[in-house]
Design a protein around this motif. Structure first.
Motif, short mmCIF file in Angstrom:
data_model
loop_
_atom_site.label_atom_id
_atom_site.label_comp_id
_atom_site.label_asym_id
_atom_site.label_seq_id
_atom_site.Cartn_x
_atom_site.Cartn_y
_atom_site.Cartn_z
N VAL A 166 34.39 33.25 0.34
CA VAL A 166 34.40 34.49 -0.45
C VAL A 166 33.86 35.63 0.40
O VAL A 166 32.75 35.54 0.93
CB VAL A 166 33.57 34.34 -1.73
N VAL A 167 34.67 36.69 0.53
CA VAL A 167 34.25 37.88 1.26
C VAL A 167 34.28 39.06 0.28
O VAL A 167 35.32 39.34 -0.32
CB VAL A 167 35.17 38.17 2.46
N VAL A 168 33.15 39.72 0.12
CA VAL A 168 33.00 40.77 -0.88
C VAL A 168 32.54 42.06 -0.23
O VAL A 168 31.59 42.06 0.56
CB VAL A 168 31.97 40.35 -1.97
N ILE A 169 33.23 43.17 -0.54
CA ILE A 169 32.71 44.49 -0.19
C ILE A 169 31.85 44.95 -1.35
O ILE A 169 32.29 44.97 -2.49
CB ILE A 169 33.85 45.49 0.04
N GLU A 170 30.60 45.31 -1.07
CA GLU A 170 29.71 45.63 -2.19
C GLU A 170 28.57 46.55 -1.75
O GLU A 170 28.09 46.47 -0.61
CB GLU A 170 29.13 44.32 -2.77
N HIS A 171 28.16 47.44 -2.68
CA HIS A 171 27.00 48.29 -2.47
C HIS A 171 25.82 47.85 -3.32
O HIS A 171 24.71 48.36 -3.16
CB HIS A 171 27.33 49.76 -2.81
N ASN A 172 26.07 46.92 -4.24
CA ASN A 172 25.02 46.44 -5.12
C ASN A 172 24.02 45.58 -4.35
O ASN A 172 24.39 44.57 -3.74
CB ASN A 172 25.64 45.64 -6.27
N LEU A 173 22.76 45.98 -4.37
CA LEU A 173 21.75 45.29 -3.58
C LEU A 173 21.52 43.85 -4.03
O LEU A 173 21.24 42.97 -3.22
CB LEU A 173 20.43 46.07 -3.63
N ASP A 174 21.64 43.58 -5.32
CA ASP A 174 21.45 42.22 -5.82
C ASP A 174 22.52 41.28 -5.29
O ASP A 174 22.26 40.10 -5.04
CB ASP A 174 21.44 42.20 -7.35
N VAL A 175 23.75 41.79 -5.13
CA VAL A 175 24.82 40.98 -4.56
C VAL A 175 24.55 40.73 -3.08
O VAL A 175 24.71 39.62 -2.57
CB VAL A 175 26.19 41.66 -4.76
N MET A 176 24.12 41.78 -2.37
CA MET A 176 23.78 41.61 -0.95
C MET A 176 22.70 40.55 -0.78
O MET A 176 22.77 39.70 0.13
CB MET A 176 23.27 42.93 -0.37
N ALA A 177 21.67 40.60 -1.62
CA ALA A 177 20.53 39.70 -1.49
C ALA A 177 20.88 38.26 -1.81
O ALA A 177 20.13 37.35 -1.46
CB ALA A 177 19.39 40.16 -2.39
#
Length: 494
Positions: free
Chosen positions: A436-447
């Motif tokens: 799974v490769v996700v483009i995201e700005h949400n910090l919870d998803v990054m973490a």
């Protein structure tokens, strides 16, 4: 003013049709910043969509400046920092769709946190420790060639001939300032190149788009891109038809004794064909009235009462419910109703787990938001991937190959409580061996990612390079990453 709202990377001559919804909204906002008007009520619908945390902070400073000039701002938003910097929060709920519509709480962040009925308040008061599962999946050894996708010389749009490595069977998040080149890499290089190589079943440099080489696709079975484009333009397209669960429901009704006696097949229970549908409304459930000089009106069909089917079809019931009653169920209700039918219930449970359990099975697709449409696509691909994996195991008696899922900002329009549910679905995909490769700005998803690829450092011509890559903890220590300070603060949260 454009630069203040995070749009400094846009060219002045760029076509307006190429702008995202968030970019267009911020351009309109920038126009207001220079007006020096006072006493104006500004209404903004999720202005932080598509914004990196750094630009988000700049946007909030702008909104505060508008307020300080003597204006009022009403903002619809799910962003935690926006809520914390607001003067008053109006919390609606308690659920979504037909389960919402009530005023749950109103006041400051502390007021909501003290209200036991406010899901938003509980979320804001929750100090999440990442990773939620306690540990991340370890990244493969760099020497394990078959465990990585290696993209060399990516140069689409503003990408500066970069090399990127993506771990197979892991959750990878691509971050960076808005306009840094994330979408260019995902949609302009990775997706078309992997798709072409998988179709050829062999490596060929002619199949590559925007890069010089791509290796590691031998471990992949298929690639799926999940975006937020609409899933249907007519009322005949519904969540049930899109995710294909309607086919299984119709087959179930056709297998009932009453249907066999009457000679009904699965086509009898389709509202798109003659025979079983209500012919008064053509299976739409509503009748459209074109009115001169007035907007078109839609009236519930008096013959079928909005159930889409004729009386003979509605006489066939499963557990005291007709096919029309089933289509009026919410996804959560239908998941419980069909709990004894694994194939149907599994797909519906996946939808409910992504926070769309409030949607009706027969709800017209044009009424869905972009985020709702994206989550339907995600579940459709999830179901297809699960079925493909099961067939592979049965046919070859071996571990199936990995599917590659490319998802762009899946948290858009999601409440923080639903973000955690979405993350669980993404983790479930990876646990099943998929990539799974996700483009995201949400910090919870990054973490929650196994690995992060940070592209930047800035936007446009000043971006397009890999600034940092590795685990979230490794990226958080980067001195040149614009994402690192925010990620470091979140990971250090007690």
């Amino acid at each position: 003013f454009l630069d203040e709202v995070g749009l400094g990377y846009l060219q002045l001559g760029r076509s307006a049709t190429t702008l995202s919804g968030g970019e267009s909204q911020r351009i309109r906002l920038a126009a207001q910043l220079g007006s020096n008007l006072t006493g104006v009520l500004y209404v903004l619908d999720e202005p932080t969509i598509g914004l990196h945390p750094r630009d988000n902070a700049a946007l909030l400073d702008t909104l505060v400046a508008l307020r300080n000039k003597g204006n009022s701002l009403l903002v619809v938003e799910h962003d935690e920092e926006t809520m914390r910097r607001s003067d008053t929060i109006i919390d609606l709920g308690p659920g979504a769709g037909i389960f919402g519509g009530q005023l749950i709480a109103q006041g400051s962040v502390d007021d909501l946190a003290r209200n036991p009925d406010s899901i938003t308040g509980r979320t804001l008061g929750l100090k999440t420790i990442h990773p939620v599962r306690g540990a991340r999946r370890p990244l493969p050894s760099p020497s394990a060639a078959d465990a990585w996708l290696h993209i060399r010389g990516a140069s689409a749009n503003n990408l500066k001939n970069i090399d990127v490595s993506i771990a197979i069977a892991r959750l990878t998040v691509i971050t960076g300032i808005s306009g840094s080149g994330k979408s260019s890499f995902l949609r302009g290089v990775l997706h078309p190149s992997v798709s072409a190589l998988l179709k050829l079943k062999r490596h060929s440099s002619k199949a590559l788009t925007g890069c010089s080489s791509l290796t590691g696709t031998d471990r992949l079975e298929a690639v799926y891109e999940v975006d937020q484009s609409p899933i249907g333009k007519t009322s005949r397209s519904t969540p049930a038809t899109y995710i294909k669960v309607f086919d299984d429901i119709r087959a179930l009704f056709a297998s009932l004794p009453a249907s066999r006696i009457r000679g009904y097949t699965a086509s009898r229970f389709s509202f798109n064909t003659e025979g079983g549908r209500c012919e008064t409304c053509g299976g739409n459930g509503v009748i459209k009235h074109e009115m001169a000089f007035l907007p078109t009106s839609h009236v519930v069909c008096s013959d079928c009462r909005g159930l889409r089917y004729n009386h003979a079809t509605l006489e066939i019931e499963y557990n005291s419910r007709s096919i029309g009653d089933v289509m009026n169920m919410t996804i959560s209700e239908a998941a419980d109703f069909f709990s004894s039918h694994t194939k149907i219930a599994r797909t519906l449970r996946l939808l409910a787990d992504t926070g769309t359990g409030y949607l009706r099975l027969g709800q017209p697709s044009p009424t869905l938001s972009g985020g709702e449409a994206q989550r339907l696509k995600l579940v459709a691909e999830l179901s297809r991937g699960v079925q493909r994996s099961e067939h592979t195991r049965l046919r070859k008696n071996q571990q199936p190959k990995s599917n590659l899922y490319l998802i762009e900002e899946p948290t858009i329009g999601l409440h923080p409580s639903d973000v955690s549910r979405l993350l669980e679905v993404l983790h479930r995909l990876v646990d099943d061996g998929h990539t799974v490769v996700v483009i995201e700005h949400n910090l919870d998803v990054m973490a929650e990612a196994d690995a992060i690829i940070d592209i930047g450092p800035e936007a446009g011509a000043d971006g397009g390079t890999v600034v940092a890559s590795g685990t979230p903890e490794q990226v958080a220590t980067s001195k040149s990453s614009r994402t690192a300070p925010f990620l470091k603060a979140l990971l250090a949260r007690p």
